[in-house]
Write a protein that holds these residues in place. Sequence first.
Motif, mmCIF file in Angstrom:
data_model
loop_
_atom_site.group_PDB
_atom_site.id
_atom_site.type_symbol
_atom_site.label_atom_id
_atom_site.label_comp_id
_atom_site.label_asym_id
_atom_site.label_seq_id
_atom_site.Cartn_x
_atom_site.Cartn_y
_atom_site.Cartn_z
ATOM 1 N N LEU A 74 0.812 -1.221 0.000
ATOM 2 C CA LEU A 74 0.000 0.000 0.000
ATOM 3 C C LEU A 74 0.843 1.268 0.000
ATOM 4 C CD1 LEU A 74 -2.808 -1.002 2.546
ATOM 5 C CD2 LEU A 74 -2.751 -1.322 0.063
ATOM 6 N N ALA A 75 2.099 1.153 0.398
ATOM 7 C CA ALA A 75 2.983 2.317 0.421
ATOM 8 C C ALA A 75 3.580 2.613 -0.947
ATOM 9 C CB ALA A 75 4.107 2.102 1.433
ATOM 10 N N GLN A 76 3.605 1.605 -1.824
ATOM 11 C CA GLN A 76 4.297 1.752 -3.100
ATOM 12 C C GLN A 76 3.379 1.673 -4.314
ATOM 13 O OE1 GLN A 76 7.542 2.453 -3.241
ATOM 14 N NE2 GLN A 76 7.765 2.330 -1.008
ATOM 15 N N SER A 77 2.273 0.968 -4.196
ATOM 16 C CA SER A 77 1.424 0.702 -5.358
ATOM 17 C C SER A 77 0.393 1.807 -5.586
ATOM 18 C CB SER A 77 0.692 -0.628 -5.166
ATOM 19 O OG SER A 77 1.608 -1.689 -4.993
ATOM 20 N N CYS A 78 -0.077 1.890 -6.813
ATOM 21 C CA CYS A 78 -1.193 2.788 -7.135
ATOM 22 C C CYS A 78 -2.477 2.030 -6.838
ATOM 23 C CB CYS A 78 -1.133 3.206 -8.602
ATOM 24 S SG CYS A 78 -2.421 4.395 -9.050
ATOM 25 N N VAL A 79 -3.162 2.428 -5.776
ATOM 26 C CA VAL A 79 -4.338 1.717 -5.290
ATOM 27 C C VAL A 79 -5.581 2.580 -5.474
ATOM 28 C CG1 VAL A 79 -5.421 0.623 -3.292
ATOM 29 C CG2 VAL A 79 -2.931 0.475 -3.597
ATOM 30 N N LEU A 80 -6.564 2.050 -6.164
ATOM 31 C CA LEU A 80 -7.829 2.751 -6.370
ATOM 32 C C LEU A 80 -8.811 2.285 -5.312
ATOM 33 C CD1 LEU A 80 -8.197 2.460 -10.256
ATOM 34 C CD2 LEU A 80 -7.009 4.209 -8.918
ATOM 35 N N VAL A 81 -9.193 3.200 -4.423
ATOM 36 C CA VAL A 81 -10.118 2.861 -3.350
ATOM 37 C C VAL A 81 -10.959 4.084 -3.025
ATOM 38 C CG1 VAL A 81 -8.336 3.330 -1.600
ATOM 39 C CG2 VAL A 81 -10.342 1.951 -0.993
ATOM 40 N N LEU A 82 -12.277 3.878 -2.907
ATOM 41 C CA LEU A 82 -13.212 4.962 -2.637
ATOM 42 C C LEU A 82 -13.862 4.752 -1.274
ATOM 43 C CD1 LEU A 82 -14.806 7.481 -3.666
ATOM 44 C CD2 LEU A 82 -16.476 5.869 -4.625
ATOM 45 N N PRO A 83 -13.332 5.373 -0.197
ATOM 46 C CA PRO A 83 -14.001 5.277 1.101
ATOM 47 C C PRO A 83 -15.321 6.043 1.060
ATOM 48 C CG PRO A 83 -12.177 6.834 1.211
ATOM 49 C CD PRO A 83 -12.119 6.205 -0.141
ATOM 50 N N TRP A 84 -16.328 5.535 1.820
ATOM 51 C CA TRP A 84 -17.660 6.122 1.679
ATOM 52 C C TRP A 84 -18.350 6.473 2.991
ATOM 53 C CZ3 TRP A 84 -21.697 3.022 3.599
ATOM 54 C CH2 TRP A 84 -21.333 1.701 3.914
ATOM 55 N N ARG A 85 -17.832 5.998 4.140
ATOM 56 C CA ARG A 85 -18.443 6.316 5.429
ATOM 57 C C ARG A 85 -17.486 7.149 6.270
ATOM 58 N NH1 ARG A 85 -22.259 2.847 7.960
ATOM 59 N NH2 ARG A 85 -21.660 3.920 9.877
ATOM 60 N N ARG A 86 -17.911 8.355 6.648
ATOM 61 C CA ARG A 86 -17.034 9.251 7.401
ATOM 62 C C ARG A 86 -16.565 8.641 8.714
ATOM 63 N NH1 ARG A 86 -19.520 15.388 6.868
ATOM 64 N NH2 ARG A 86 -19.356 15.567 4.589
ATOM 65 N N ASP A 87 -17.498 8.070 9.497
ATOM 66 C CA ASP A 87 -17.124 7.560 10.810
ATOM 67 C C ASP A 87 -16.133 6.408 10.708
ATOM 68 O OD1 ASP A 87 -19.111 5.998 9.643
ATOM 69 O OD2 ASP A 87 -20.070 5.483 11.541
ATOM 70 N N ARG A 88 -16.332 5.538 9.741
ATOM 71 C CA ARG A 88 -15.393 4.423 9.555
ATOM 72 C C ARG A 88 -14.016 4.930 9.146
ATOM 73 N NH1 ARG A 88 -18.793 -0.275 6.308
ATOM 74 N NH2 ARG A 88 -20.561 -0.403 7.769
ATOM 75 N N LEU A 89 -14.005 5.953 8.320
ATOM 76 C CA LEU A 89 -12.721 6.487 7.878
ATOM 77 C C LEU A 89 -11.984 7.173 9.023
ATOM 78 C CD1 LEU A 89 -10.837 6.752 5.472
ATOM 79 C CD2 LEU A 89 -11.955 8.923 4.913
ATOM 80 N N TYR A 90 -12.699 7.983 9.832
ATOM 81 C CA TYR A 90 -12.050 8.616 10.995
ATOM 82 C C TYR A 90 -11.350 7.546 11.833
ATOM 83 C CZ TYR A 90 -15.990 12.043 10.540
ATOM 84 O OH TYR A 90 -16.936 12.920 10.103
ATOM 85 N N ASN A 91 -12.125 6.497 12.169
ATOM 86 C CA ASN A 91 -11.621 5.454 13.057
ATOM 87 C C ASN A 91 -10.389 4.762 12.490
ATOM 88 O OD1 ASN A 91 -13.672 5.958 14.887
ATOM 89 N ND2 ASN A 91 -15.027 4.383 14.060
ATOM 90 N N GLN A 92 -10.441 4.460 11.212
ATOM 91 C CA GLN A 92 -9.319 3.741 10.605
ATOM 92 C C GLN A 92 -8.090 4.640 10.416
ATOM 93 O OE1 GLN A 92 -8.863 0.568 10.133
ATOM 94 N NE2 GLN A 92 -10.890 0.071 10.927
ATOM 95 N N ILE A 93 -8.299 5.895 10.119
ATOM 96 C CA ILE A 93 -7.159 6.821 10.005
ATOM 97 C C ILE A 93 -6.396 6.876 11.322
ATOM 98 C CG2 ILE A 93 -6.513 9.259 9.777
ATOM 99 C CD1 ILE A 93 -8.801 9.528 7.728
ATOM 100 N N ILE A 94 -7.130 6.983 12.417
ATOM 101 C CA ILE A 94 -6.491 7.045 13.743
ATOM 102 C C ILE A 94 -5.882 5.702 14.113
ATOM 103 C CG2 ILE A 94 -6.951 7.373 16.212
ATOM 104 C CD1 ILE A 94 -9.237 9.324 15.307
ATOM 105 N N ASN A 95 -6.625 4.636 13.883
ATOM 106 C CA ASN A 95 -6.152 3.296 14.227
ATOM 107 C C ASN A 95 -4.850 2.950 13.524
ATOM 108 O OD1 ASN A 95 -6.156 0.499 15.089
ATOM 109 N ND2 ASN A 95 -7.034 -0.002 13.101
ATOM 110 N N ILE A 96 -4.794 3.176 12.214
ATOM 111 C CA ILE A 96 -3.608 2.772 11.454
ATOM 112 C C ILE A 96 -2.452 3.739 11.672
ATOM 113 C CG2 ILE A 96 -2.762 2.378 9.091
ATOM 114 C CD1 ILE A 96 -5.526 1.160 8.517
ATOM 115 N N PHE A 97 -2.747 4.964 12.055
ATOM 116 C CA PHE A 97 -1.665 5.874 12.463
ATOM 117 C C PHE A 97 -0.970 5.349 13.720
ATOM 118 C CE2 PHE A 97 -0.024 9.443 14.939
ATOM 119 C CZ PHE A 97 0.792 10.058 14.007
ATOM 120 N N LYS A 98 -1.754 4.845 14.670
ATOM 121 C CA LYS A 98 -1.217 4.411 15.959
ATOM 122 C C LYS A 98 -0.715 2.961 15.950
ATOM 123 C CE LYS A 98 -4.092 7.492 18.782
ATOM 124 N NZ LYS A 98 -5.132 7.559 19.856
ATOM 125 N N ASN A 99 -1.187 2.177 15.008
ATOM 126 C CA ASN A 99 -0.878 0.750 14.984
ATOM 127 C C ASN A 99 -0.455 0.307 13.590
ATOM 128 O OD1 ASN A 99 -2.034 0.041 17.790
ATOM 129 N ND2 ASN A 99 -3.779 1.032 16.775
#
Length: 218
Positions: free
Chosen positions: A97-122
């Motif tokens: 995910l750090a190197q490839s061109c990945v096409l992804v369309l997130p669609w739920r704000r609350d899920r995205l908030y949670n995952q942004i914080i989660n993957i930043f910390k873990n």
Amino acid sequence: MTVNREDFGTYAVGEYQYAMDFIQSVFATEASTEDQLIVLNFMLDVVKEDLRTDLLSYIFYSQIDFSREFDWPFPVTCRDEAGNVILTEKGKTEVDLAQSCVLVLPWRRDRLYNQIINIFKNDFHYIERNHKAWYFPYISLCYVYNGRHSVASGVGHKKGKIEARQYDITKLFPHVNTDGKYWYNSHTGERAGEVPDFRISIIYEIARAILKKETAPM
């Protein structure tokens, strides 16, 4: 003119045709195959990145419960001139995910908030039953259709790897063409599906042109 960003279909054919005109101008202006390929590969990378960042950031600029979708990029099935189904799957591969061109369309704000914080910390953890994707090796492009919020966060933080099923897009080239809005069977003229974004059709045609140049007799 103000363009409704959810109505890409309205502008698809025009934008697609401008890109095809650009490609033809490259062929008319640059005499050497090497120079033509330099421009085509540059164009391919730029269009891929434009689509990648547009999908990833779309949720920031849109109303809650927006209607935009980004479905399967290329025709799911394809038939040759004899009516036989073309097999395009090539097994699985790992996508960084750090190197490839990945096409992804997130669609739920609350899920995205949670995952942004989660993957930043873990660390990012790949979960086979949740993270579903296809990878198109000839154009180095990954399409994610499940687990979109965690993958989008991994892409943004440049963390993690997933597995994806591989799809050989080159098998389509002799049998499928596009006008920027729809896919067509090249032998029958029948529609083979709708293009989810005009840039996908541009990517497809650039890749076709690159392969043709790379395999042409010297």
